[in-house]
Design a protein around this motif. Structure first.
Motif, PDB file in Angstrom:
ATOM      1  N   GLU A   1     -21.489 108.047 -10.507  1.00 29.67           N
ATOM      2  CA  GLU A   1     -20.422 108.324  -9.563  1.00 29.67           C
ATOM      3  C   GLU A   1     -19.427 107.172  -9.612  1.00 29.67           C
ATOM      4  O   GLU A   1     -19.805 105.995  -9.497  1.00 29.67           O
ATOM      5  CB  GLU A   1     -20.979 108.462  -8.146  1.00 29.67           C
ATOM      6  CG  GLU A   1     -19.912 108.851  -7.168  1.00 29.67           C
ATOM      7  CD  GLU A   1     -20.483 109.438  -5.904  1.00 29.67           C
ATOM      8  OE1 GLU A   1     -19.867 109.198  -4.854  1.00 29.67           O
ATOM      9  OE2 GLU A   1     -21.520 110.108  -5.962  1.00 29.67           O
ATOM     10  N   GLU A   2     -18.170 107.508  -9.787  1.00 31.10           N
ATOM     11  CA  GLU A   2     -17.123 106.499  -9.850  1.00 31.10           C
ATOM     12  C   GLU A   2     -16.964 105.857  -8.477  1.00 31.10           C
ATOM     13  O   GLU A   2     -16.867 106.545  -7.464  1.00 31.10           O
ATOM     14  CB  GLU A   2     -15.816 107.175 -10.261  1.00 31.10           C
ATOM     15  CG  GLU A   2     -14.769 106.229 -10.729  1.00 31.10           C
ATOM     16  CD  GLU A   2     -13.596 106.970 -11.311  1.00 31.10           C
ATOM     17  OE1 GLU A   2     -12.530 106.959 -10.663  1.00 31.10           O
ATOM     18  OE2 GLU A   2     -13.741 107.554 -12.404  1.00 31.10           O
ATOM     19  N   VAL A   3     -16.968 104.507  -8.458  1.00 39.07           N
ATOM     20  CA  VAL A   3     -16.848 103.810  -7.180  1.00 39.07           C
ATOM     21  C   VAL A   3     -15.545 103.039  -7.039  1.00 39.07           C
ATOM     22  O   VAL A   3     -15.205 102.629  -5.945  1.00 39.07           O
ATOM     23  CB  VAL A   3     -18.047 102.863  -6.917  1.00 39.07           C
ATOM     24  CG1 VAL A   3     -19.320 103.649  -6.748  1.00 39.07           C
ATOM     25  CG2 VAL A   3     -18.175 101.829  -7.991  1.00 39.07           C
ATOM     26  N   GLY A   4     -14.816 102.834  -8.131  1.00 37.92           N
ATOM     27  CA  GLY A   4     -13.533 102.167  -7.987  1.00 37.92           C
ATOM     28  C   GLY A   4     -13.056 101.451  -9.226  1.00 37.92           C
ATOM     29  O   GLY A   4     -13.745 101.369 -10.231  1.00 37.92           O
TER      30      GLY A   4
ATOM     31  N   LEU B   1     -25.004 100.294 -13.823  1.00 41.38           N
ATOM     32  CA  LEU B   1     -23.548 100.232 -13.914  1.00 41.38           C
ATOM     33  C   LEU B   1     -23.035 100.853 -15.207  1.00 41.38           C
ATOM     34  O   LEU B   1     -23.681 100.775 -16.251  1.00 41.38           O
ATOM     35  CB  LEU B   1     -23.077  98.780 -13.854  1.00 41.38           C
ATOM     36  CG  LEU B   1     -23.543  97.955 -12.659  1.00 41.38           C
ATOM     37  CD1 LEU B   1     -23.019  96.528 -12.781  1.00 41.38           C
ATOM     38  CD2 LEU B   1     -23.119  98.583 -11.355  1.00 41.38           C
ATOM     39  N   HIS B   2     -21.851 101.436 -15.112  1.00 40.47           N
ATOM     40  CA  HIS B   2     -21.160 101.964 -16.293  1.00 40.47           C
ATOM     41  C   HIS B   2     -19.691 101.578 -16.155  1.00 40.47           C
ATOM     42  O   HIS B   2     -19.076 101.825 -15.118  1.00 40.47           O
ATOM     43  CB  HIS B   2     -21.300 103.480 -16.374  1.00 40.47           C
ATOM     44  CG  HIS B   2     -20.487 104.077 -17.466  1.00 40.47           C
ATOM     45  ND1 HIS B   2     -20.845 103.990 -18.790  1.00 40.47           N
ATOM     46  CD2 HIS B   2     -19.327 104.750 -17.434  1.00 40.47           C
ATOM     47  CE1 HIS B   2     -19.940 104.594 -19.520  1.00 40.47           C
ATOM     48  NE2 HIS B   2     -19.008 105.058 -18.723  1.00 40.47           N
ATOM     49  N   PHE B   3     -19.142 100.955 -17.192  1.00 42.49           N
ATOM     50  CA  PHE B   3     -17.757 100.504 -17.169  1.00 42.49           C
ATOM     51  C   PHE B   3     -16.912 101.358 -18.104  1.00 42.49           C
ATOM     52  O   PHE B   3     -17.350 101.706 -19.194  1.00 42.49           O
ATOM     53  CB  PHE B   3     -17.650  99.040 -17.633  1.00 42.49           C
ATOM     54  CG  PHE B   3     -18.463  98.104 -16.793  1.00 42.49           C
ATOM     55  CD1 PHE B   3     -17.971  97.622 -15.600  1.00 42.49           C
ATOM     56  CD2 PHE B   3     -19.728  97.726 -17.193  1.00 42.49           C
ATOM     57  CE1 PHE B   3     -18.722  96.755 -14.823  1.00 42.49           C
ATOM     58  CE2 PHE B   3     -20.487  96.865 -16.437  1.00 42.49           C
ATOM     59  CZ  PHE B   3     -19.977  96.380 -15.240  1.00 42.49           C
TER      60      PHE B   3
ATOM     61  N   VAL C   1     -10.951  97.720 -15.414  1.00 41.31           N
ATOM     62  CA  VAL C   1     -12.029  98.679 -15.674  1.00 41.31           C
ATOM     63  C   VAL C   1     -12.257  99.576 -14.462  1.00 41.31           C
ATOM     64  O   VAL C   1     -11.932  99.209 -13.331  1.00 41.31           O
ATOM     65  CB  VAL C   1     -13.362  97.974 -16.017  1.00 41.31           C
ATOM     66  CG1 VAL C   1     -13.244  97.159 -17.283  1.00 41.31           C
ATOM     67  CG2 VAL C   1     -13.854  97.126 -14.868  1.00 41.31           C
ATOM     68  N   THR C   2     -12.807 100.735 -14.727  1.00 43.15           N
ATOM     69  CA  THR C   2     -13.285 101.630 -13.680  1.00 43.15           C
ATOM     70  C   THR C   2     -14.797 101.521 -13.681  1.00 43.15           C
ATOM     71  O   THR C   2     -15.429 101.614 -14.731  1.00 43.15           O
ATOM     72  CB  THR C   2     -12.850 103.084 -13.949  1.00 43.15           C
ATOM     73  OG1 THR C   2     -11.422 103.137 -13.939  1.00 43.15           O
ATOM     74  CG2 THR C   2     -13.400 104.020 -12.884  1.00 43.15           C
TER      75      THR C   2
END
Length: 67
Positions: A6-9, A31-33, A41-42
């Motif tokens: 889930e994208e957090v920012g 984490l995934h960048f 980065v997102t």
């Protein structure tokens, strides 16, 4: 094996995102960048690290309560 994230920012750098994750006790493995070109980065976090919607899962509040 693939995991849902889930994208957090968005963050200015990968290091900034990692520091945010450390402050919120999120394991670096969750984490995934994704690069945003020269704009940073997102950050996405594995959904299982965020918890679920059940009241018994205290980590669920992190979706809205991160620092």
């Amino acid at each position: 094996m693939a995991f849902d994230h889930e994208e957090v920012g968005d963050f200015a750098s990968e290091r900034d995102a990692q520091e945010w994750a450390e402050r919120n006790n999120i394991d670096p493995q969750d984490l995934h960048f994704r690069a945003r070109g020269r704009r940073g980065v997102t950050l996405s976090v594995r959904r299982s690290a965020l918890g679920d919607s059940s009241r018994g899962d205290l980590s669920y509040g992190r979706r809205n309560g991160f620092f």
